[in-house]
Every structure is written in structure tokens, then in C-alpha cells.
Design a protein around this motif. Structure first.
Motif, mmCIF file in Angstrom:
data_model
loop_
_atom_site.group_PDB
_atom_site.id
_atom_site.type_symbol
_atom_site.label_atom_id
_atom_site.label_comp_id
_atom_site.label_asym_id
_atom_site.label_seq_id
_atom_site.Cartn_x
_atom_site.Cartn_y
_atom_site.Cartn_z
ATOM 1 N N THR A 1 0.828 -1.207 0.000
ATOM 2 C CA THR A 1 0.000 0.000 0.000
ATOM 3 C C THR A 1 0.862 1.256 0.000
ATOM 4 O O THR A 1 0.574 2.229 -0.710
ATOM 5 N N VAL A 2 1.936 1.256 0.793
ATOM 6 C CA VAL A 2 2.858 2.396 0.797
ATOM 7 C C VAL A 2 3.526 2.551 -0.567
ATOM 8 O O VAL A 2 3.716 3.678 -1.064
ATOM 9 N N SER A 3 3.861 1.441 -1.200
ATOM 10 C CA SER A 3 4.469 1.503 -2.533
ATOM 11 C C SER A 3 3.498 2.083 -3.555
ATOM 12 O O SER A 3 3.895 2.865 -4.428
ATOM 13 N N LEU A 4 2.221 1.717 -3.426
ATOM 14 C CA LEU A 4 1.222 2.273 -4.330
ATOM 15 C C LEU A 4 1.072 3.775 -4.111
ATOM 16 O O LEU A 4 0.909 4.534 -5.070
ATOM 17 N N ARG A 5 1.132 4.207 -2.855
ATOM 18 C CA ARG A 5 1.072 5.642 -2.572
ATOM 19 C C ARG A 5 2.254 6.368 -3.210
ATOM 20 O O ARG A 5 2.099 7.455 -3.774
ATOM 21 N N PHE A 6 3.437 5.769 -3.108
ATOM 22 C CA PHE A 6 4.621 6.368 -3.745
ATOM 23 C C PHE A 6 4.449 6.428 -5.256
ATOM 24 O O PHE A 6 4.854 7.393 -5.909
ATOM 25 N N LEU A 7 3.813 5.414 -5.831
ATOM 26 C CA LEU A 7 3.669 5.336 -7.281
ATOM 27 C C LEU A 7 2.742 6.417 -7.829
ATOM 28 O O LEU A 7 3.011 7.003 -8.884
ATOM 29 N N GLU B 1 1.984 12.980 -6.416
ATOM 30 C CA GLU B 1 2.092 14.021 -7.437
ATOM 31 C C GLU B 1 3.446 14.027 -8.133
ATOM 32 O O GLU B 1 3.535 14.306 -9.332
ATOM 33 N N ASN B 2 4.507 13.740 -7.391
ATOM 34 C CA ASN B 2 5.832 13.689 -8.012
ATOM 35 C C ASN B 2 6.333 12.252 -8.121
ATOM 36 O O ASN B 2 7.536 11.993 -8.071
ATOM 37 N N GLY B 3 5.389 11.327 -8.262
ATOM 38 C CA GLY B 3 5.738 9.918 -8.360
ATOM 39 C C GLY B 3 5.954 9.459 -9.787
ATOM 40 O O GLY B 3 5.795 10.224 -10.747
ATOM 41 N N PRO B 4 6.301 8.190 -9.966
ATOM 42 C CA PRO B 4 6.603 7.664 -11.308
ATOM 43 C C PRO B 4 5.427 7.757 -12.273
ATOM 44 O O PRO B 4 5.640 7.994 -13.470
ATOM 45 N N LEU B 5 4.182 7.573 -11.796
ATOM 46 C CA LEU B 5 3.036 7.610 -12.700
ATOM 47 C C LEU B 5 2.873 8.998 -13.321
ATOM 48 O O LEU B 5 2.748 9.126 -14.551
ATOM 49 N N ASN B 6 2.872 10.031 -12.491
ATOM 50 C CA ASN B 6 2.738 11.382 -13.022
ATOM 51 C C ASN B 6 3.936 11.776 -13.881
ATOM 52 O O ASN B 6 3.789 12.460 -14.901
ATOM 53 N N ASP B 7 5.129 11.345 -13.482
ATOM 54 C CA ASP B 7 6.312 11.650 -14.285
ATOM 55 C C ASP B 7 6.211 11.024 -15.671
ATOM 56 O O ASP B 7 6.561 11.651 -16.685
ATOM 57 N N ALA B 8 5.697 9.787 -15.724
ATOM 58 C CA ALA B 8 5.574 9.110 -17.013
ATOM 59 C C ALA B 8 4.523 9.780 -17.891
ATOM 60 O O ALA B 8 4.734 9.959 -19.100
ATOM 61 N N LEU B 9 3.387 10.147 -17.293
ATOM 62 C CA LEU B 9 2.327 10.800 -18.063
ATOM 63 C C LEU B 9 2.773 12.167 -18.569
ATOM 64 O O LEU B 9 2.486 12.541 -19.717
ATOM 65 N N ALA C 1 -3.681 15.024 -9.056
ATOM 66 C CA ALA C 1 -3.837 14.889 -7.604
ATOM 67 C C ALA C 1 -4.644 13.621 -7.320
ATOM 68 O O ALA C 1 -5.878 13.657 -7.236
ATOM 69 N N LEU C 2 -3.960 12.500 -7.209
ATOM 70 C CA LEU C 2 -4.627 11.218 -7.021
ATOM 71 C C LEU C 2 -4.719 10.809 -5.561
ATOM 72 O O LEU C 2 -5.664 10.108 -5.167
ATOM 73 N N ILE C 3 -3.754 11.218 -4.747
ATOM 74 C CA ILE C 3 -3.767 10.871 -3.332
ATOM 75 C C ILE C 3 -4.923 11.581 -2.632
ATOM 76 O O ILE C 3 -5.305 12.701 -2.981
ATOM 77 N N ASN C 4 -5.478 10.916 -1.610
ATOM 78 C CA ASN C 4 -6.599 11.453 -0.819
ATOM 79 C C ASN C 4 -7.860 11.644 -1.670
ATOM 80 O O ASN C 4 -8.579 12.633 -1.537
ATOM 81 N N THR C 5 -8.112 10.686 -2.551
ATOM 82 C CA THR C 5 -9.314 10.696 -3.376
ATOM 83 C C THR C 5 -9.984 9.325 -3.324
ATOM 84 O O THR C 5 -9.370 8.325 -2.920
ATOM 85 N N ASP C 6 -11.260 9.293 -3.749
ATOM 86 C CA ASP C 6 -11.964 8.017 -3.845
ATOM 87 C C ASP C 6 -11.263 7.085 -4.829
ATOM 88 O O ASP C 6 -11.231 5.862 -4.625
#
Length: 307
Positions: free
Chosen positions: A142-148, A151-159, A170-175
Motif C-alpha cells: 500500500t505504501v508503494s502504491l502511494r509512492f507510485l 504528485e511527483n511519483g513515477p506515474l505522473n512523471d511518465a504521463l 492529484a490522485l492521493i486522498n481521493t476516492d
């Protein structure tokens, strides 16, 4: 002979029953210590009174259940009304668990079907790929998914690197983050039961349906789904029940705005000034809901077998 032969069948059955008792004793001890005793303690604590400095007072009351269902004002001087604060948390938990179950079913059924239709020598590899994340602790995943997805994680960097977005999402703290966490955590619980059901499916029935000019949708709806239905129901229960009481995904990915029932229970016990009776009462309410769902499933399964 006048006396008749001795009843060897009865003595064998008696011997079998007497030998079965010591063999089942370890199971009874495990169930009693790790299941019955904790549930009994939780039930007793739910009827106790909160101690102001934490802990409980051995004064039995329904105050914890009253706190969950009834709102009487900050000082208890208002007319009683429904306590929508906790009921909304409960409702949000049911909705989140239901959505996670549907998402897991939409992905899990095709995945299980794909694995079950692979050559026997390669199915083990596909099952290994599905279950390998469970070699890692749920907290770490779960912590790894939060890192992924931060906002400055690998997913946003790739996109952003691909030019698909101009600023971080802004994906963290959302449904969405909570749903992603629940989906990622419990998807194998959906895949494995459905796979077990599909593996036993006789594919000649689908071939016969095609010979009778049935479309793929008709074959799926009228033949495949009714046969693999037990695996689908088992998978839905295995995903919905833990999702309903989950607290890691809501706490680490959802934040305060996406509080779920598991987080509410955890909050009551982890702090020194927590309300243990209230946490126990909420746990008993949650467990009662789960038992009702299991009883409905068991009754439905019994009716189908009786037909």
C-alpha cells in the motif's frame, strides 16, 4: 446362531468416534483461542462504559450502540435523532467495498478465464504472476502504491513525459486512490475462486451452443455464468468482506475525507484516550452485517441445491 453375531459395525463406529476426538482437539483449541474468545471479548467490551482516561469501566450499558445510531447533542440535551456521521461512514464503506468488488469482477473474470484456457503446463506460471504480490506485506504494497501515484511519483512523471498531461494529477486522498488500493489488494481473491470454477467447466457445452447457432453473449449468459456462478459468488464475498473492513487503503490513500468503517474502528483502539466500547460496538455491527451476508448466501446456495 441364537445369540447372533456381534455388531462389528457399531463397535467400529464407536472406535472411530472416540479416535476422532483427540484428532480434532487442536482444531477446537485454535478456533476457541483465536476466534471464539476474541469475538466474545469484543462483544463484552461493546457493552461496557468508557473510562475518561482510556480503557473501560465494568459497568454494563448500551451507550456505545446508542452513540453509533443516535445523536443527542454535544451535552446530551437535544432531542434524539439519527447519528448520520457514523451511518454515513458505514454507507461509504459499503459503497467503496461494492465498487471494489465490481471492479475486481470485471477484471478478475476475464483473467481467470484466460488462465483456465491456457495449456496445463503454463497455468502455474500465470497463477504465480497473480499471487506473487502477496509475497510482500500488505502495508508495504500500500505504501508503494502511494509512492507510485503521488504528485511527483513515477506515474505522473511518465504521463507528463509522454505529453499526456501538463501538470501532475492529484490522485492521493481521493476516492479513486482508495478504489485503486482495494482493487490492487484483493484482486487475487476474485481471480482464484473463479479460476477454480472455470477450470472444471466442460468446454464442449460451449461448442454445442455454437453448433446450435448461439451467439457468444448467449453462450456466456445462459451456459457459462450459471455453471461458474459459485466461483463468482465466492470471489465477490472474498473481496467485499475484507474491503468493507479495510483501513490501510483508506488511511494511506484516502485521507480524512474518505474515512471508512475500518479506520473508525482502528481510531478507537490505537489512541490512549480512544473509546474502546464504541470501537467494539462498531466491530460487532460490522461483523453482524458480514454474518447476514453469509447467511443470505448460504440460504441461497441451499435453495439451489434443493431444486
Amino acid at each position: 446362531m441364537a445369540g447372533g453375531a456381534p455388531d462389528s459395525g457399531g463397535s467400529t463406529e464407536t472406535t472411530y468416534r472416540s479416535a476422532r476426538v483427540p484428532l480434532l482437539l487442536p482444531t477446537w483449541v485454535m478456533i476457541g483461542v483465536f476466534l471464539v474468545l476474541p469475538v466474545a471479548l469484543m462483544a463484552v467490551y461493546s457493552f461496557l462504559t468508557k473510562e475518561m482516561r482510556g480503557g473501560v469501566i465494568w459497568d454494563f450499558s448500551l451507550a456505545a450502540y446508542d452513540q453509533f445510531f443516535v445523536h443527542r447533542g454535544l451535552f446530551g440535551d437535544e432531542p434524539p435523532t439519527l447519528e448520520w456521521t457514523y451511518l454515513s461512514v458505514f454507507g461509504r464503506s459499503i459503497i467503496q467495498a461494492a465498487i471494489a468488488t465490481v471492479l475486481c469482477l470485471l477484471i478478475g473474470f476475464p483473467t481467470a478465464w484466460f488462465i483456465a484456457t491456457r495449456p496445463p503446463e503454463t497455468r502455474g506460471v500465470w497463477l504465480f504472476l497473480v499471487t506473487v504480490p502477496y509475497w510482500v506485506n500488505l502495508l508495504i504494497r500500500t505504501v508503494s502504491l502511494r509512492f507510485l501515484i503521488r504528485e511527483n511519483g513515477p506515474l505522473n512523471d511518465a504521463l507528463m513525459g509522454a505529453g499526456l498531461i501538463s501538470e501532475p494529477l492529484a490522485l492521493i486522498n481521493t476516492d479513486f486512490a482508495v478504489q485503486l488500493g482495494l482493487f490492487y489488494s484483493y484482486l487475487p481473491f476474485m481471480v482464484l475462486p473463479i479460476y477454480a470454477a472455470v477450470e472444471r467447466y466442460n468446454f464442449t457445452w460451449s461448442e454445442a451452443a455454437v453448433d446450435l447457432y448461439a451467439t457468444r453473449w448467449v453462450t456466456l449468459r445462459e451456459i457459462v455464468l450459471p455453471i461458474v456462478k459459485p466461483g463468482i459468488i465466492a470471489g465477490c464475498l472474498l473481496v467485499f468482506i475484507p474491503s468493507l473492513g479495510a483501513f490501510l487503503a483508506p488511511n494511506l490513500l484516502g485521507g480524512a475525507k474518505n474515512f471508512m468503517i475500518g479506520s473508525l474502528i482502528e481510531e478507537q483502539f490505537k489512541k490512549s484516550l480512544g473509546n474502546w466500547p464504541f470501537g467494539a460496538a462498531v466491530s460487532m455491527i460490522l461483523m453482524s452485517l458480514v454474518l447476514i451476508l453469509l447467511l443470505i448466501y448460504a440460504r441461497s446456495a441451499a435453495r439451489q441445491e434443493a431444486r
